[in-house]
Structure formats: C-alpha cells, structure tokens
Design an enzyme around this catalytic site. Structure first.
Site, PDB file in Angstrom:
ATOM      1  N   MET A 134     -29.694  -3.786 -15.544  1.00  0.00           N
ATOM      2  CA  MET A 134     -30.139  -2.443 -15.834  1.00  0.00           C
ATOM      3  C   MET A 134     -31.256  -2.397 -16.857  1.00  0.00           C
ATOM      4  SD  MET A 134     -27.054  -1.019 -18.103  1.00  0.00           S
ATOM      5  CE  MET A 134     -27.087  -1.357 -19.812  1.00  0.00           C
ATOM      6  N   PRO A 135     -32.044  -3.449 -16.997  1.00  0.00           N
ATOM      7  CA  PRO A 135     -33.137  -3.373 -17.959  1.00  0.00           C
ATOM      8  C   PRO A 135     -34.161  -2.299 -17.600  1.00  0.00           C
ATOM      9  CG  PRO A 135     -32.751  -5.631 -17.287  1.00  0.00           C
ATOM     10  CD  PRO A 135     -31.955  -4.759 -16.368  1.00  0.00           C
ATOM     11  N   PHE A 136     -34.774  -1.761 -18.625  1.00  0.00           N
ATOM     12  CA  PHE A 136     -35.930  -0.878 -18.469  1.00  0.00           C
ATOM     13  C   PHE A 136     -37.074  -1.531 -19.216  1.00  0.00           C
ATOM     14  CE2 PHE A 136     -38.757   2.454 -20.042  1.00  0.00           C
ATOM     15  CZ  PHE A 136     -39.144   3.009 -18.828  1.00  0.00           C
ATOM     16  N   MET A 186     -36.764 -11.569 -13.540  1.00  0.00           N
ATOM     17  CA  MET A 186     -35.501 -10.970 -13.975  1.00  0.00           C
ATOM     18  C   MET A 186     -34.367 -11.310 -13.006  1.00  0.00           C
ATOM     19  SD  MET A 186     -36.333  -7.265 -15.561  1.00  0.00           S
ATOM     20  CE  MET A 186     -36.493  -7.232 -17.329  1.00  0.00           C
ATOM     21  N   THR A 203     -35.799  -3.222 -22.648  1.00  0.00           N
ATOM     22  CA  THR A 203     -34.549  -2.736 -23.218  1.00  0.00           C
ATOM     23  C   THR A 203     -33.452  -3.020 -22.208  1.00  0.00           C
ATOM     24  OG1 THR A 203     -35.712  -0.973 -24.387  1.00  0.00           O
ATOM     25  CG2 THR A 203     -33.325  -0.736 -24.141  1.00  0.00           C
TER      26      THR A 203
END
Length: 129
Positions: free
Chosen positions: A1-3, A28, A72
């Site tokens: 769930m990285p942004f 990723m 993040t």
C-alpha cells in the site's frame, strides 16, 4: 500500500513518465512485497528553481535529470529489503527511462495502518489485519 511522490524537473514526455512509474512499480513488486495491483503514485514536475538539491551530497555528481522518490508505506520493511529495493529501482530506472543511479534519491517513511483511508471514509487497513 505504498504511496509515492515522484519529483523531477519539468519537461518530460508522457512516455518518460510512464517508464519512470513502471520501473518504480516493478521494483516494488519484485523486492518490496507490494501486490501487482497496488499502485498509487503522484508525479510532480517542477520548474527550474523549484527543485533544490545539492549536486554532490552523499553521492553524485547529480545532473538536471535528478529525481526524488518519497515513499510512504504502512508496513515496515527490514534494512535488507530496503537495500534490495534501492538497488533494483536504480537498475530498472537506468534501463528505462535512462536515469543514472547518481540522479536517484529515495526516501522511505512508515506510517501506521490507521493513518490510511483508501475510500469511503473508512480505515480499510485496520480491517485487513
């Protein structure tokens, strides 16, 4: 769930930006334990004078092709995973869209699961535990 917020100087083509995005996502998925359908990115192109960076601090020399990845994530990763991600990302970026490793800066910040709402005003990550 990285942004991820991606910052670079303006003037890049849509094809360049797609290659940038695709290389990040591939790194990723391959090394950071991110599902293939979990892609959230914002690309910011800055005018000259709006992206300030030292040309030689902890690396370099950096050129005007400099790009910053500010990631993040809600799930902490160990140091070995982060190092593998850093290496894989710069290798992929060197291949497409052609960014030198010296021009890549990566920052990873971790947040807690209750600090994310993907939609509908809900904290989906709390339910995903």
């Amino acid at each position: 769930m990285p942004f991820t917020r991606i910052s670079l100087l303006e003037g890049k083509s849509p094809e360049y930006l797609k290659a940038l995005s695709d290389s990040l996502h591939q790194a990723m998925v391959e090394t950071f334990n991110v599902p293939a359908d979990d892609r959230f990115q914002a690309i910011h192109q800055h005018r000259p004078g709006e992206l300030i960076f030292d040309r030689n601090y902890f690396g370099g020399p950096r050129s005007d092709e400099f790009v910053v990845f500010s990631i993040t994530t809600g799930k902490p990763r160990d140091t070995a995973t982060k190092k593998a991600f850093y290496k894989r990302l710069v290798a992929l970026l060197e291949d497409a869209p052609g960014i030198r490793p010296e021009d890549v800066m990566i920052i990873i910040s971790t947040s807690s699961r209750d600090e994310w709402s993907f939609s509908n005003g809900e904290a989906q990550m709390l339910d995903a535990v």
